[in-house]
Each structure stands twice: as C-alpha cells, then as structure tokens.
Design an enzyme around this catalytic site. Structure first.
Site, short mmCIF file in Angstrom:
data_model
loop_
_atom_site.label_atom_id
_atom_site.label_comp_id
_atom_site.label_asym_id
_atom_site.label_seq_id
_atom_site.Cartn_x
_atom_site.Cartn_y
_atom_site.Cartn_z
N ASN A 208 -9.11 -60.40 106.96
CA ASN A 208 -9.51 -60.01 106.47
C ASN A 208 -10.68 -61.77 105.41
O ASN A 208 -10.15 -61.91 106.75
CB ASN A 208 -9.08 -59.86 104.52
CG ASN A 208 -7.75 -60.99 104.27
OD1 ASN A 208 -8.17 -62.19 104.18
ND2 ASN A 208 -6.18 -61.21 104.46
N ASP A 276 -2.23 -56.52 103.04
CA ASP A 276 -1.37 -55.15 101.34
C ASP A 276 -0.53 -54.68 102.64
O ASP A 276 0.96 -54.34 102.78
CB ASP A 276 -2.50 -54.39 101.51
CG ASP A 276 -2.64 -55.00 99.54
OD1 ASP A 276 -1.86 -55.72 99.36
OD2 ASP A 276 -3.71 -55.19 99.46
N LYS A 286 -1.85 -52.64 124.92
CA LYS A 286 -3.03 -52.62 124.65
C LYS A 286 -3.21 -50.73 124.69
O LYS A 286 -3.20 -50.19 125.10
CB LYS A 286 -4.14 -52.82 125.43
CG LYS A 286 -5.52 -53.09 124.64
CD LYS A 286 -6.68 -53.57 125.31
CE LYS A 286 -8.49 -53.21 124.94
NZ LYS A 286 -8.83 -53.74 126.19
N PRO A 303 5.49 -57.35 102.27
CA PRO A 303 6.49 -57.00 101.37
C PRO A 303 5.77 -58.07 100.40
O PRO A 303 4.72 -58.72 100.61
CB PRO A 303 7.31 -58.02 102.00
CG PRO A 303 6.83 -58.29 103.20
CD PRO A 303 6.26 -57.77 103.76
N ASP A 304 5.76 -58.09 99.10
CA ASP A 304 4.44 -58.36 98.14
C ASP A 304 5.33 -60.58 97.85
O ASP A 304 6.46 -59.94 97.05
CB ASP A 304 4.32 -57.70 97.01
CG ASP A 304 3.43 -58.27 95.85
OD1 ASP A 304 3.92 -59.73 96.02
OD2 ASP A 304 2.70 -57.88 95.56
N ILE A 305 5.14 -60.69 98.30
CA ILE A 305 5.42 -62.48 98.83
C ILE A 305 5.57 -62.87 97.04
O ILE A 305 6.98 -63.47 96.53
CB ILE A 305 5.23 -63.75 99.75
CG1 ILE A 305 5.05 -63.01 100.44
CG2 ILE A 305 5.66 -64.34 99.09
CD1 ILE A 305 3.64 -63.16 101.68
N PHE A 323 -2.84 -64.92 92.74
CA PHE A 323 -4.37 -65.35 92.35
C PHE A 323 -4.68 -63.92 92.19
O PHE A 323 -4.10 -62.46 93.09
CB PHE A 323 -5.38 -65.63 93.79
CG PHE A 323 -5.39 -67.42 93.57
CD1 PHE A 323 -3.92 -67.42 92.89
CD2 PHE A 323 -6.08 -67.60 93.39
CE1 PHE A 323 -4.58 -69.45 93.15
CE2 PHE A 323 -6.77 -69.09 92.80
CZ PHE A 323 -5.49 -69.75 93.23
N LYS A 337 -1.75 -56.84 86.99
CA LYS A 337 -1.11 -58.10 87.58
C LYS A 337 0.21 -58.72 87.11
O LYS A 337 1.18 -58.88 87.96
CB LYS A 337 -2.38 -58.48 88.70
CG LYS A 337 -1.59 -58.98 89.72
CD LYS A 337 -2.96 -58.57 91.18
CE LYS A 337 -3.44 -57.81 91.88
NZ LYS A 337 -4.70 -58.27 92.30
N LYS A 341 4.03 -58.54 88.85
CA LYS A 341 4.84 -58.50 89.44
C LYS A 341 5.86 -59.84 88.50
O LYS A 341 6.82 -60.48 89.36
CB LYS A 341 3.54 -59.84 90.16
CG LYS A 341 2.97 -59.24 90.70
CD LYS A 341 1.72 -59.62 92.42
CE LYS A 341 0.68 -58.49 92.82
NZ LYS A 341 0.63 -58.81 94.00
O1 C5P Z 1 -1.65 -57.13 94.40
P1 C5P Z 1 -2.57 -58.76 94.96
O2 C5P Z 1 -2.98 -58.60 96.38
O3 C5P Z 1 -3.93 -58.02 94.27
O4 C5P Z 1 -2.01 -59.59 94.28
C1 C5P Z 1 -2.46 -61.07 94.52
C2 C5P Z 1 -1.57 -62.08 94.82
O5 C5P Z 1 -0.36 -61.24 95.08
C3 C5P Z 1 -1.79 -63.26 95.54
O6 C5P Z 1 -1.60 -64.23 94.09
C4 C5P Z 1 -1.58 -62.83 97.06
O7 C5P Z 1 -1.34 -64.10 97.28
C5 C5P Z 1 -0.55 -62.54 96.34
N1 C5P Z 1 0.85 -61.72 97.04
C6 C5P Z 1 1.90 -61.71 98.20
N2 C5P Z 1 2.29 -60.67 98.81
C7 C5P Z 1 1.04 -59.61 99.00
C8 C5P Z 1 0.44 -59.24 98.15
C9 C5P Z 1 -0.56 -60.35 97.57
O8 C5P Z 1 1.45 -62.92 98.06
N3 C5P Z 1 2.05 -59.29 100.12
#
Ligand code: C5P
Length: 399
Positions: A208, A276, A286, A303-305, A323, A337, A341
């Site tokens: 990104n 994501d 390749k 994973p959503d950290i 963020f 959000k 979260k």
């Molecule tokens: O869900 P979204 O990507 O909009 O959320 C943004 C926030 O979640 C940011 O603080 C980003 O660093 C964190 N994040 C994360 N792991 C992910 C996706 C987002 O820590 N897989």
C-alpha cells in the site's frame, strides 16, 4: 540545549575527521563541554592542536600518558562524561568496540564507560557493506549503542553510496535525543509503522502507499521525550529515527510476532498500514504468464495486530492507540473502529487522494477517546507526532 552536559568525543582516523572539528563547535554552541580523544590514526587527519583549540579543553591521545593518568585516569575520563560520541567511527573502531578490544585510549575508555555511546560511522561504501562491518553494527546495536548515519552520497574515495558520516547538526540532534531527560524517561513505548508487503509469489507482492512518515515521526517524538522506543516497521520509504530499537519486518504476521516479542510496554501506538489480506497459498515459484489466462488470487485474512493487543487478557499495555485511515464518514467509522478493536484512542484521518495526506508531509487528525472526539488543525506530521507524544506522556504520568 546541552547546557551543563559533558561529551567525550572520540575522533577516529578517517577523512571525515575534519567534520568532527565542526561538531565540536556545534556542541559547544549549545552549551556542552566537549573533551576530545584522538586515536593515533585521527592525528593523520586533524591535529590535536585544532581539536584542543576548538574545544578549549585538553586533548587526550595516549593511554600511557602519565601526566594524563596523574590528572585523570582513563576510567575517570570515560565516566566523567554524560555521553561518549565516536565520530567518525571507522570500520576498525567499530570492530574493536564489537570485539571488546582495549588496546589504546579510545577503545579502553569505550570499554570502561558506564555511559551511553553514540557512533557516527564513516567509511568507504564497500567497507560499510562488508558483512563483517554489518555484523559488528548489529552487535553494537544489540549492546545498546546508538547509531547516527551514515548518509548516502559522494565519497572522498570517488565512489557513491552509504558511508558518508552524518552531518555535524544531525549528530548534534542525536546527542540531544540521547541526553534527553523527558517526561517519558523509564517508559517503554512500542510503535508500529510503514506498510506491510504480502508476497504473491517470490517476486510479486501486495503493498500500500504508506510511507511510514507518521509512525517514524511519532517514534522520534516519543524518544525525544525520553521514552525507550521499540519501532516495528514494515518496508517504509523513510529511514527509521535515531535512538530507537528498530525491528524490520515485511509481512503482517511477522509484525504481530515482533510486537508480541517486544511486549511488555507501557504504551503501544499502531501507526502501521497493515495489509488486511495475504495470499491463502503463497506460490513457491513465480506465477507464469499465460496468454489469454488470468491468475486467480485467493486471499485469507491477516491477524489484526491492534485488536489482538487491545484485547490481551494479561500484559496489555496501559495505553493502546490505533489509527483509522478513512476516505468517508471519518469520525463515525473511526468511533466504531475504536469500540470494535478495543483500543483506548483512535487517531482518525481522511486519506482521500485529494487531501494529499497519504505519503505527504501534513496530516489533519481527530483524536477519539472515551470522552469523545477532538479535531486537531491540519499540521505537519512531525507536529502531530509531538502533540500525540505529549498526550501519551500526560496519560502515562497520570497513571
Ligand atoms: O481496520 P483498519 O485497518 O482500518 O485499522 C487501522 C488500525 O489498526 C491501525 O492502527 C493499524 O495499525 C491497525 N491494524 C493492525 N493490524 C491489522 C490491520 C490494522 O494493527 N491487520
């Protein structure tokens, strides 16, 4: 400002030694006392007389100079300072430091000191890139040695690349950061930053547009307030700040592991633009182009950290900040959000292309906490970072 601070400046034997004379001036302008130590090789590049004249201090040169030992022993010399700065740090000096050698005055004071050490490496780019130097650099970083530079550019040897010593004012900034006794002294703060790269096959990846600028500025601002910062960064396009522990990763999964290994922390700020999704099955080879045939990419969720750390049952940092980069209904989405979260604050911003925020120098954020939303005016990313760091200091101070 460096008033009342004492810097022991070890000048190594490299062509960049001439810049260290200017460094003496710059440090003194800010109120520091500078005590120079010259290696034998340094004397081939600058004279003890010029170093002494600029520092208005005695210059130390020899381990076995009995006069010096009578006045001040090498142990005292190394401990009397608030910070030891090695500039230029040659490949040889770095190797000596990494290996624990003590066979001249410079290496002996470096071994004997109980103070922090900042090095400004300078050498030919092949010497810098040599695996031995890179090994020594990692070892020194692991020992807590702070590093400023080297910069990329034309070199005295006629080559181009990394190896030029950082400019005197950059070294001064690193000295100021290292000596900072701020409100976050003793606090460990974790910061994630940059994009992640998720491989499609060995040569392609999903990425990104995040530059890592905002996360880098936040880490720098926190270190500026005296925090011990662990900076977990994806492949960013801006260099990491000085004076922080850097863990470089590529993927979201690696970022999660790095974050978990860096805990516990007093606060954690998740500024990374984490992908994501990743490929459900990464191709080992390749993917071949076939005329008239399009590959189908199958994704799986990363994973959503932020959510993982926010929802930790034990060992959750006292303050967790996320963020929210949105392109519409920013406040509404960000508020949702925050709840989803489970973090304490969300820093929301509008990243629609017309704002020029993503990859740009400015940011316009709204900070959303339990008490509601607070819109900050559009300002430089550095300023957003300083304001946020100050808020973190306030919040941790209250706890
Ligand atoms: O869900 P979204 O990507 O909009 O959320 C943004 C926030 O979640 C940011 O603080 C980003 O660093 C964190 N994040 C994360 N792991 C992910 C996706 C987002 O820590 N897989």
């Amino acid at each position: 400002m460096l008033a009342g601070k004492r810097v022991l400046l070890i000048i190594g034997g490299g062509i960049a030694a001439f810049k260290s004379l200017d460094l003496i001036r710059r440090l003194r302008e800010r109120g520091a006392t500078v005590v120079p130590v010259l290696t034998r090789a340094a004397e081939q590049f600058v004279t003890p007389l010029s170093a002494s004249a600029l520092a208005a201090e005695k210059v130390y040169r020899d381990l076995f100079d009995l006069t010096d030992e009578a006045e001040m022993g090498h142990i005292e010399l190394s401990r009397d300072a608030d910070l030891l700065v090695v500039a230029p740090a040659t490949a040889d000096l770095m190797a000596k430091m990494a290996g624990g050698h003590a066979n001249d005055l410079a290496s002996t004071v470096l071994m004997a000191t109980d103070k922090r050490v900042l090095i400004a490496p300078a050498m030919n780019l092949r010497m810098w890139q040599n695996p031995a130097t890179q090994r020594n650099l990692s070892a020194l970083r692991g020992d807590g040695v702070l590093v400023v530079g080297p910069n990329e550019g034309d070199m005295a040897c006629g080559e181009y690349g990394p190896g030029r010593m950082a400019e005197p004012l950059e070294i001064v900034a690193a000295v100021e950061a290292a000596l900072m006794d701020g409100p976050l002294k003793g606090k460990h703060v974790l910061v994630t930053s940059g994009p992640t790269h998720e491989p499609i096959d060995p040569v392609r990846y999903i990425a990104n547009r995040s530059s890592g600028a905002q996360g880098t500025a936040i880490a720098r601002a926190l270190a500026g307030l005296g925090a011990q910062v662990t900076f977990v960064t994806g492949p960013a396009s801006v260099p990491p700040p000085e004076g922080v522990a850097v863990i470089a990763v590529q993927t979201a999964q690696q970022m999660l592991e790095a974050v978990q290994s860096a805990l516990p922390a007093d606060a954690a700020i998740f500024a990374a633009a984490v992908a994501d999704w990743r490929m459900a099955e990464g191709a080992v080879q390749k993917i071949k182009k076939e005329v008239g045939k399009l590959p189908t990419l199958r994704f799986t969720e990363n994973p959503d950290i932020l959510a993982t750390v926010s929802q930790m049952q034990a060992g959750r940092p006292g303050l967790v900040i996320g963020f929210a980069a949105e392109t519409e209904n920013v406040i509404e989405h960000a508020t949702a959000k925050r709840a989803r979260k489970g973090c304490d604050w969300i820093v929301a911003n509008d990243v629609s292309p017309e704002t020029g925020i993503m990859g740009g120098d400015e940011n316009a954020v709204t900070v959303i906490g339990a008490e509601g939303a607070e819109a900050w005016p559009r300002m430089g990313k550095d300023e957003v970072a300083r304001k946020l760091a100050a808020r973190v200091a306030e919040a941790l101070g209250d706890g």
